[in-house]
Scaffold this motif. Structure first.
Motif, PDB file in Angstrom:
ATOM      1  N   GLU A 114       0.832  -1.207   0.000  1.00  0.00           N
ATOM      2  CA  GLU A 114       0.000   0.000   0.000  1.00  0.00           C
ATOM      3  C   GLU A 114       0.869   1.261   0.000  1.00  0.00           C
ATOM      4  O   GLU A 114       0.625   2.218  -0.707  1.00  0.00           O
ATOM      5  CB  GLU A 114      -0.914  -0.015   1.231  1.00  0.00           C
ATOM      6  CG  GLU A 114      -1.993   1.042   1.222  1.00  0.00           C
ATOM      7  CD  GLU A 114      -2.810   1.048  -0.075  1.00  0.00           C
ATOM      8  OE1 GLU A 114      -3.153  -0.044  -0.583  1.00  0.00           O
ATOM      9  OE2 GLU A 114      -3.050   2.167  -0.616  1.00  0.00           O
ATOM     10  N   ASP A 115       1.930   1.220   0.836  1.00  0.00           N
ATOM     11  CA  ASP A 115       2.768   2.427   0.985  1.00  0.00           C
ATOM     12  C   ASP A 115       4.211   2.126   0.552  1.00  0.00           C
ATOM     13  O   ASP A 115       4.564   0.967   0.276  1.00  0.00           O
ATOM     14  CB  ASP A 115       2.740   2.872   2.456  1.00  0.00           C
ATOM     15  CG  ASP A 115       3.028   4.371   2.555  1.00  0.00           C
ATOM     16  OD1 ASP A 115       2.799   4.957   3.610  1.00  0.00           O
ATOM     17  OD2 ASP A 115       3.506   4.934   1.523  1.00  0.00           O
ATOM     18  N   GLN A 167       7.830   9.895  -0.233  1.00  0.00           N
ATOM     19  CA  GLN A 167       6.952   9.686  -1.400  1.00  0.00           C
ATOM     20  C   GLN A 167       7.471  10.448  -2.631  1.00  0.00           C
ATOM     21  O   GLN A 167       7.396   9.967  -3.747  1.00  0.00           O
ATOM     22  CB  GLN A 167       5.515  10.171  -1.061  1.00  0.00           C
ATOM     23  CG  GLN A 167       4.704   9.150  -0.316  1.00  0.00           C
ATOM     24  CD  GLN A 167       3.339   8.870  -0.960  1.00  0.00           C
ATOM     25  OE1 GLN A 167       2.940   9.546  -1.908  1.00  0.00           O
ATOM     26  NE2 GLN A 167       2.654   7.864  -0.446  1.00  0.00           N
TER      27      GLN A 167
END
Ligand code: P6P
Length: 353
Positions: A114-115, A167
């Protein structure tokens, strides 16, 4: 002749001379070509070696998957009492394990997570790169013994070395990739990659456990005789896409669609053609992921002389500014002449709407 083409033809000669007498392994090739890589020599070598190792391990399991009855279904326990993992989760784990080895990678973004996944630096090394990947694309095909693949891309990190990755390191345009490639687990296992200086393919020789140069300096044909799309969605496509498909159907083009993007794109890379996964009424943004499917394949196809655009806006895929790790995008990718024909159809229809 510009330097790049000169180097490529010199390499073709080098390859011709050597293939008559010796095998060129992936590691030798990377080492030989690492001067092409604009950063410190050895960094990319370590990263690509890590990926090469991981996919050899994945290949071994993918090849055994046909024995799943003996090994047990994913989620069940096999003969030795170990839980049989879904192969895509297994592939993800092997990539994570291997990417720790060289210490060149500070984090991974994967379809299976997910991350983002930070990788702690080893021995105080300040890792400069992050990896995006789809560890096992098309894994639903494995039960019916159809080809599937691993897709990867490598970016130079933007965040400060020595800190955890962020990110922003992953949400970079495809044009910022420093390397990209795929592995096709098919009739043979092929690794195809680029570092921005052309595209080369390596076939795994199981007898020596090495990827060996088999497709030097791949150039995608300007045009092809096949198009690749899930015809089953025809009624849900935009009118402009339907007209394009009708045009190719009336021109007696062949439809080839394997349902595994790596396999379809690889065929197109070698034979020419166009792969389309446009948006549909129920999924206007398309299905395929920008970060770890479309960007690495688009970067590689462009390096081989092809083209890749958004299936609606016609924006160059590798120019799209990513905003989410798992964002989807519609895509038309392949032979330059065919993608430009698709563009003309969409632009013409847009103008007439
Ligand atoms: P559909 C595999 O699941 C995948 O992500 C790609 O490899 C493939 O091209 C596509 O989805 C197939 O999707 O909707 O045609 O089954």
């Amino acid at each position: 002749m510009n330097v790049g083409r000169g180097r490529a033809s010199a390499f073709r000669l080098f390859h011709k001379l050597y293939t008559m007498s010796r095998i060129i392994t992936l590691d030798e090739f990377i080492t030989h070509r690492q001067k092409d890589f604009p950063y410190a020599s050895g960094e990319l070598t370590g990263l690509l070696h890590d990926i090469g190792l991981a996919v050899k391990i994945v290949n071994r399991e993918v090849n055994k998957a046909g024995l799943v009855n003996i090994l047990g279904k994913a989620g069940s326990d096999n003969a030795s009492g170990d839980e049989v993992q879904k192969l895509d989760l297994y592939a993800n784990e092997k990539l994570l394990e291997s990417l720790r080895n060289s210490g060149e990678c500070c984090g991974v973004a994967s379809e299976e997570m997910e991350d983002i996944f930070p990788i702690q630096s080893v021995k105080g090394k300040q890792s400069q790169y992050v990896v995006v990947c789809d560890p096992l694309d098309g894994s639903s095909n494995i039960d019916v013994n159809v080809s599937l693949g691993t897709i990867f891309g490598i970016y130079r990190r933007k965040s400060h070395p020595g800190e955890n990755c962020r990110q922003e390191d992953f949400l970079q345009k495809g044009s910022k990739l420093v390397a990209a490639g795929y592995v096709l687990y098919g009739t043979s296992t092929l690794l195809v990659y680029t570092t921005g200086k052309g595209v080369n393919g390596f076939t795994l020789d199981p007898s020596i456990g090495e990827f060996c140069l088999s497709h030097p300096d791949i150039r995608i044909p300007e045009y092809g005789k096949q198009y690749s799309i899930n015809q089953g969605y025809y009624r849900r496509f935009d009118e402009r896409v339907k007209r394009f498909i009708d045009h190719y159907s009336e021109a007696h083009m062949s439809l080839r669609y394997i349902g595994s993007m790596v396999a379809d794109v690889h065929r197109i890379l070698l034979k020419g053609g166009i792969f389309l996964y446009p948006g549909t009424e129920d999924r206007p943004e398309g299905k395929l992921r920008l970060l770890y499917e479309c960007n690495p394949l688009s970067y590689l196809v462009e390096q081989a002389g092809g083209k890749a655009v958004h299936g609606g806006s016609l924006e160059r895929i590798t120019d799209i500014e990513p905003v989410q790790l798992h964002q989807r995008v519609s895509i038309a990718i392949g032979s330059k002449g065919m993608v430009e024909e698709f563009e003309r159809f969409v632009q013409q229809k847009t103008a007439s709407v």
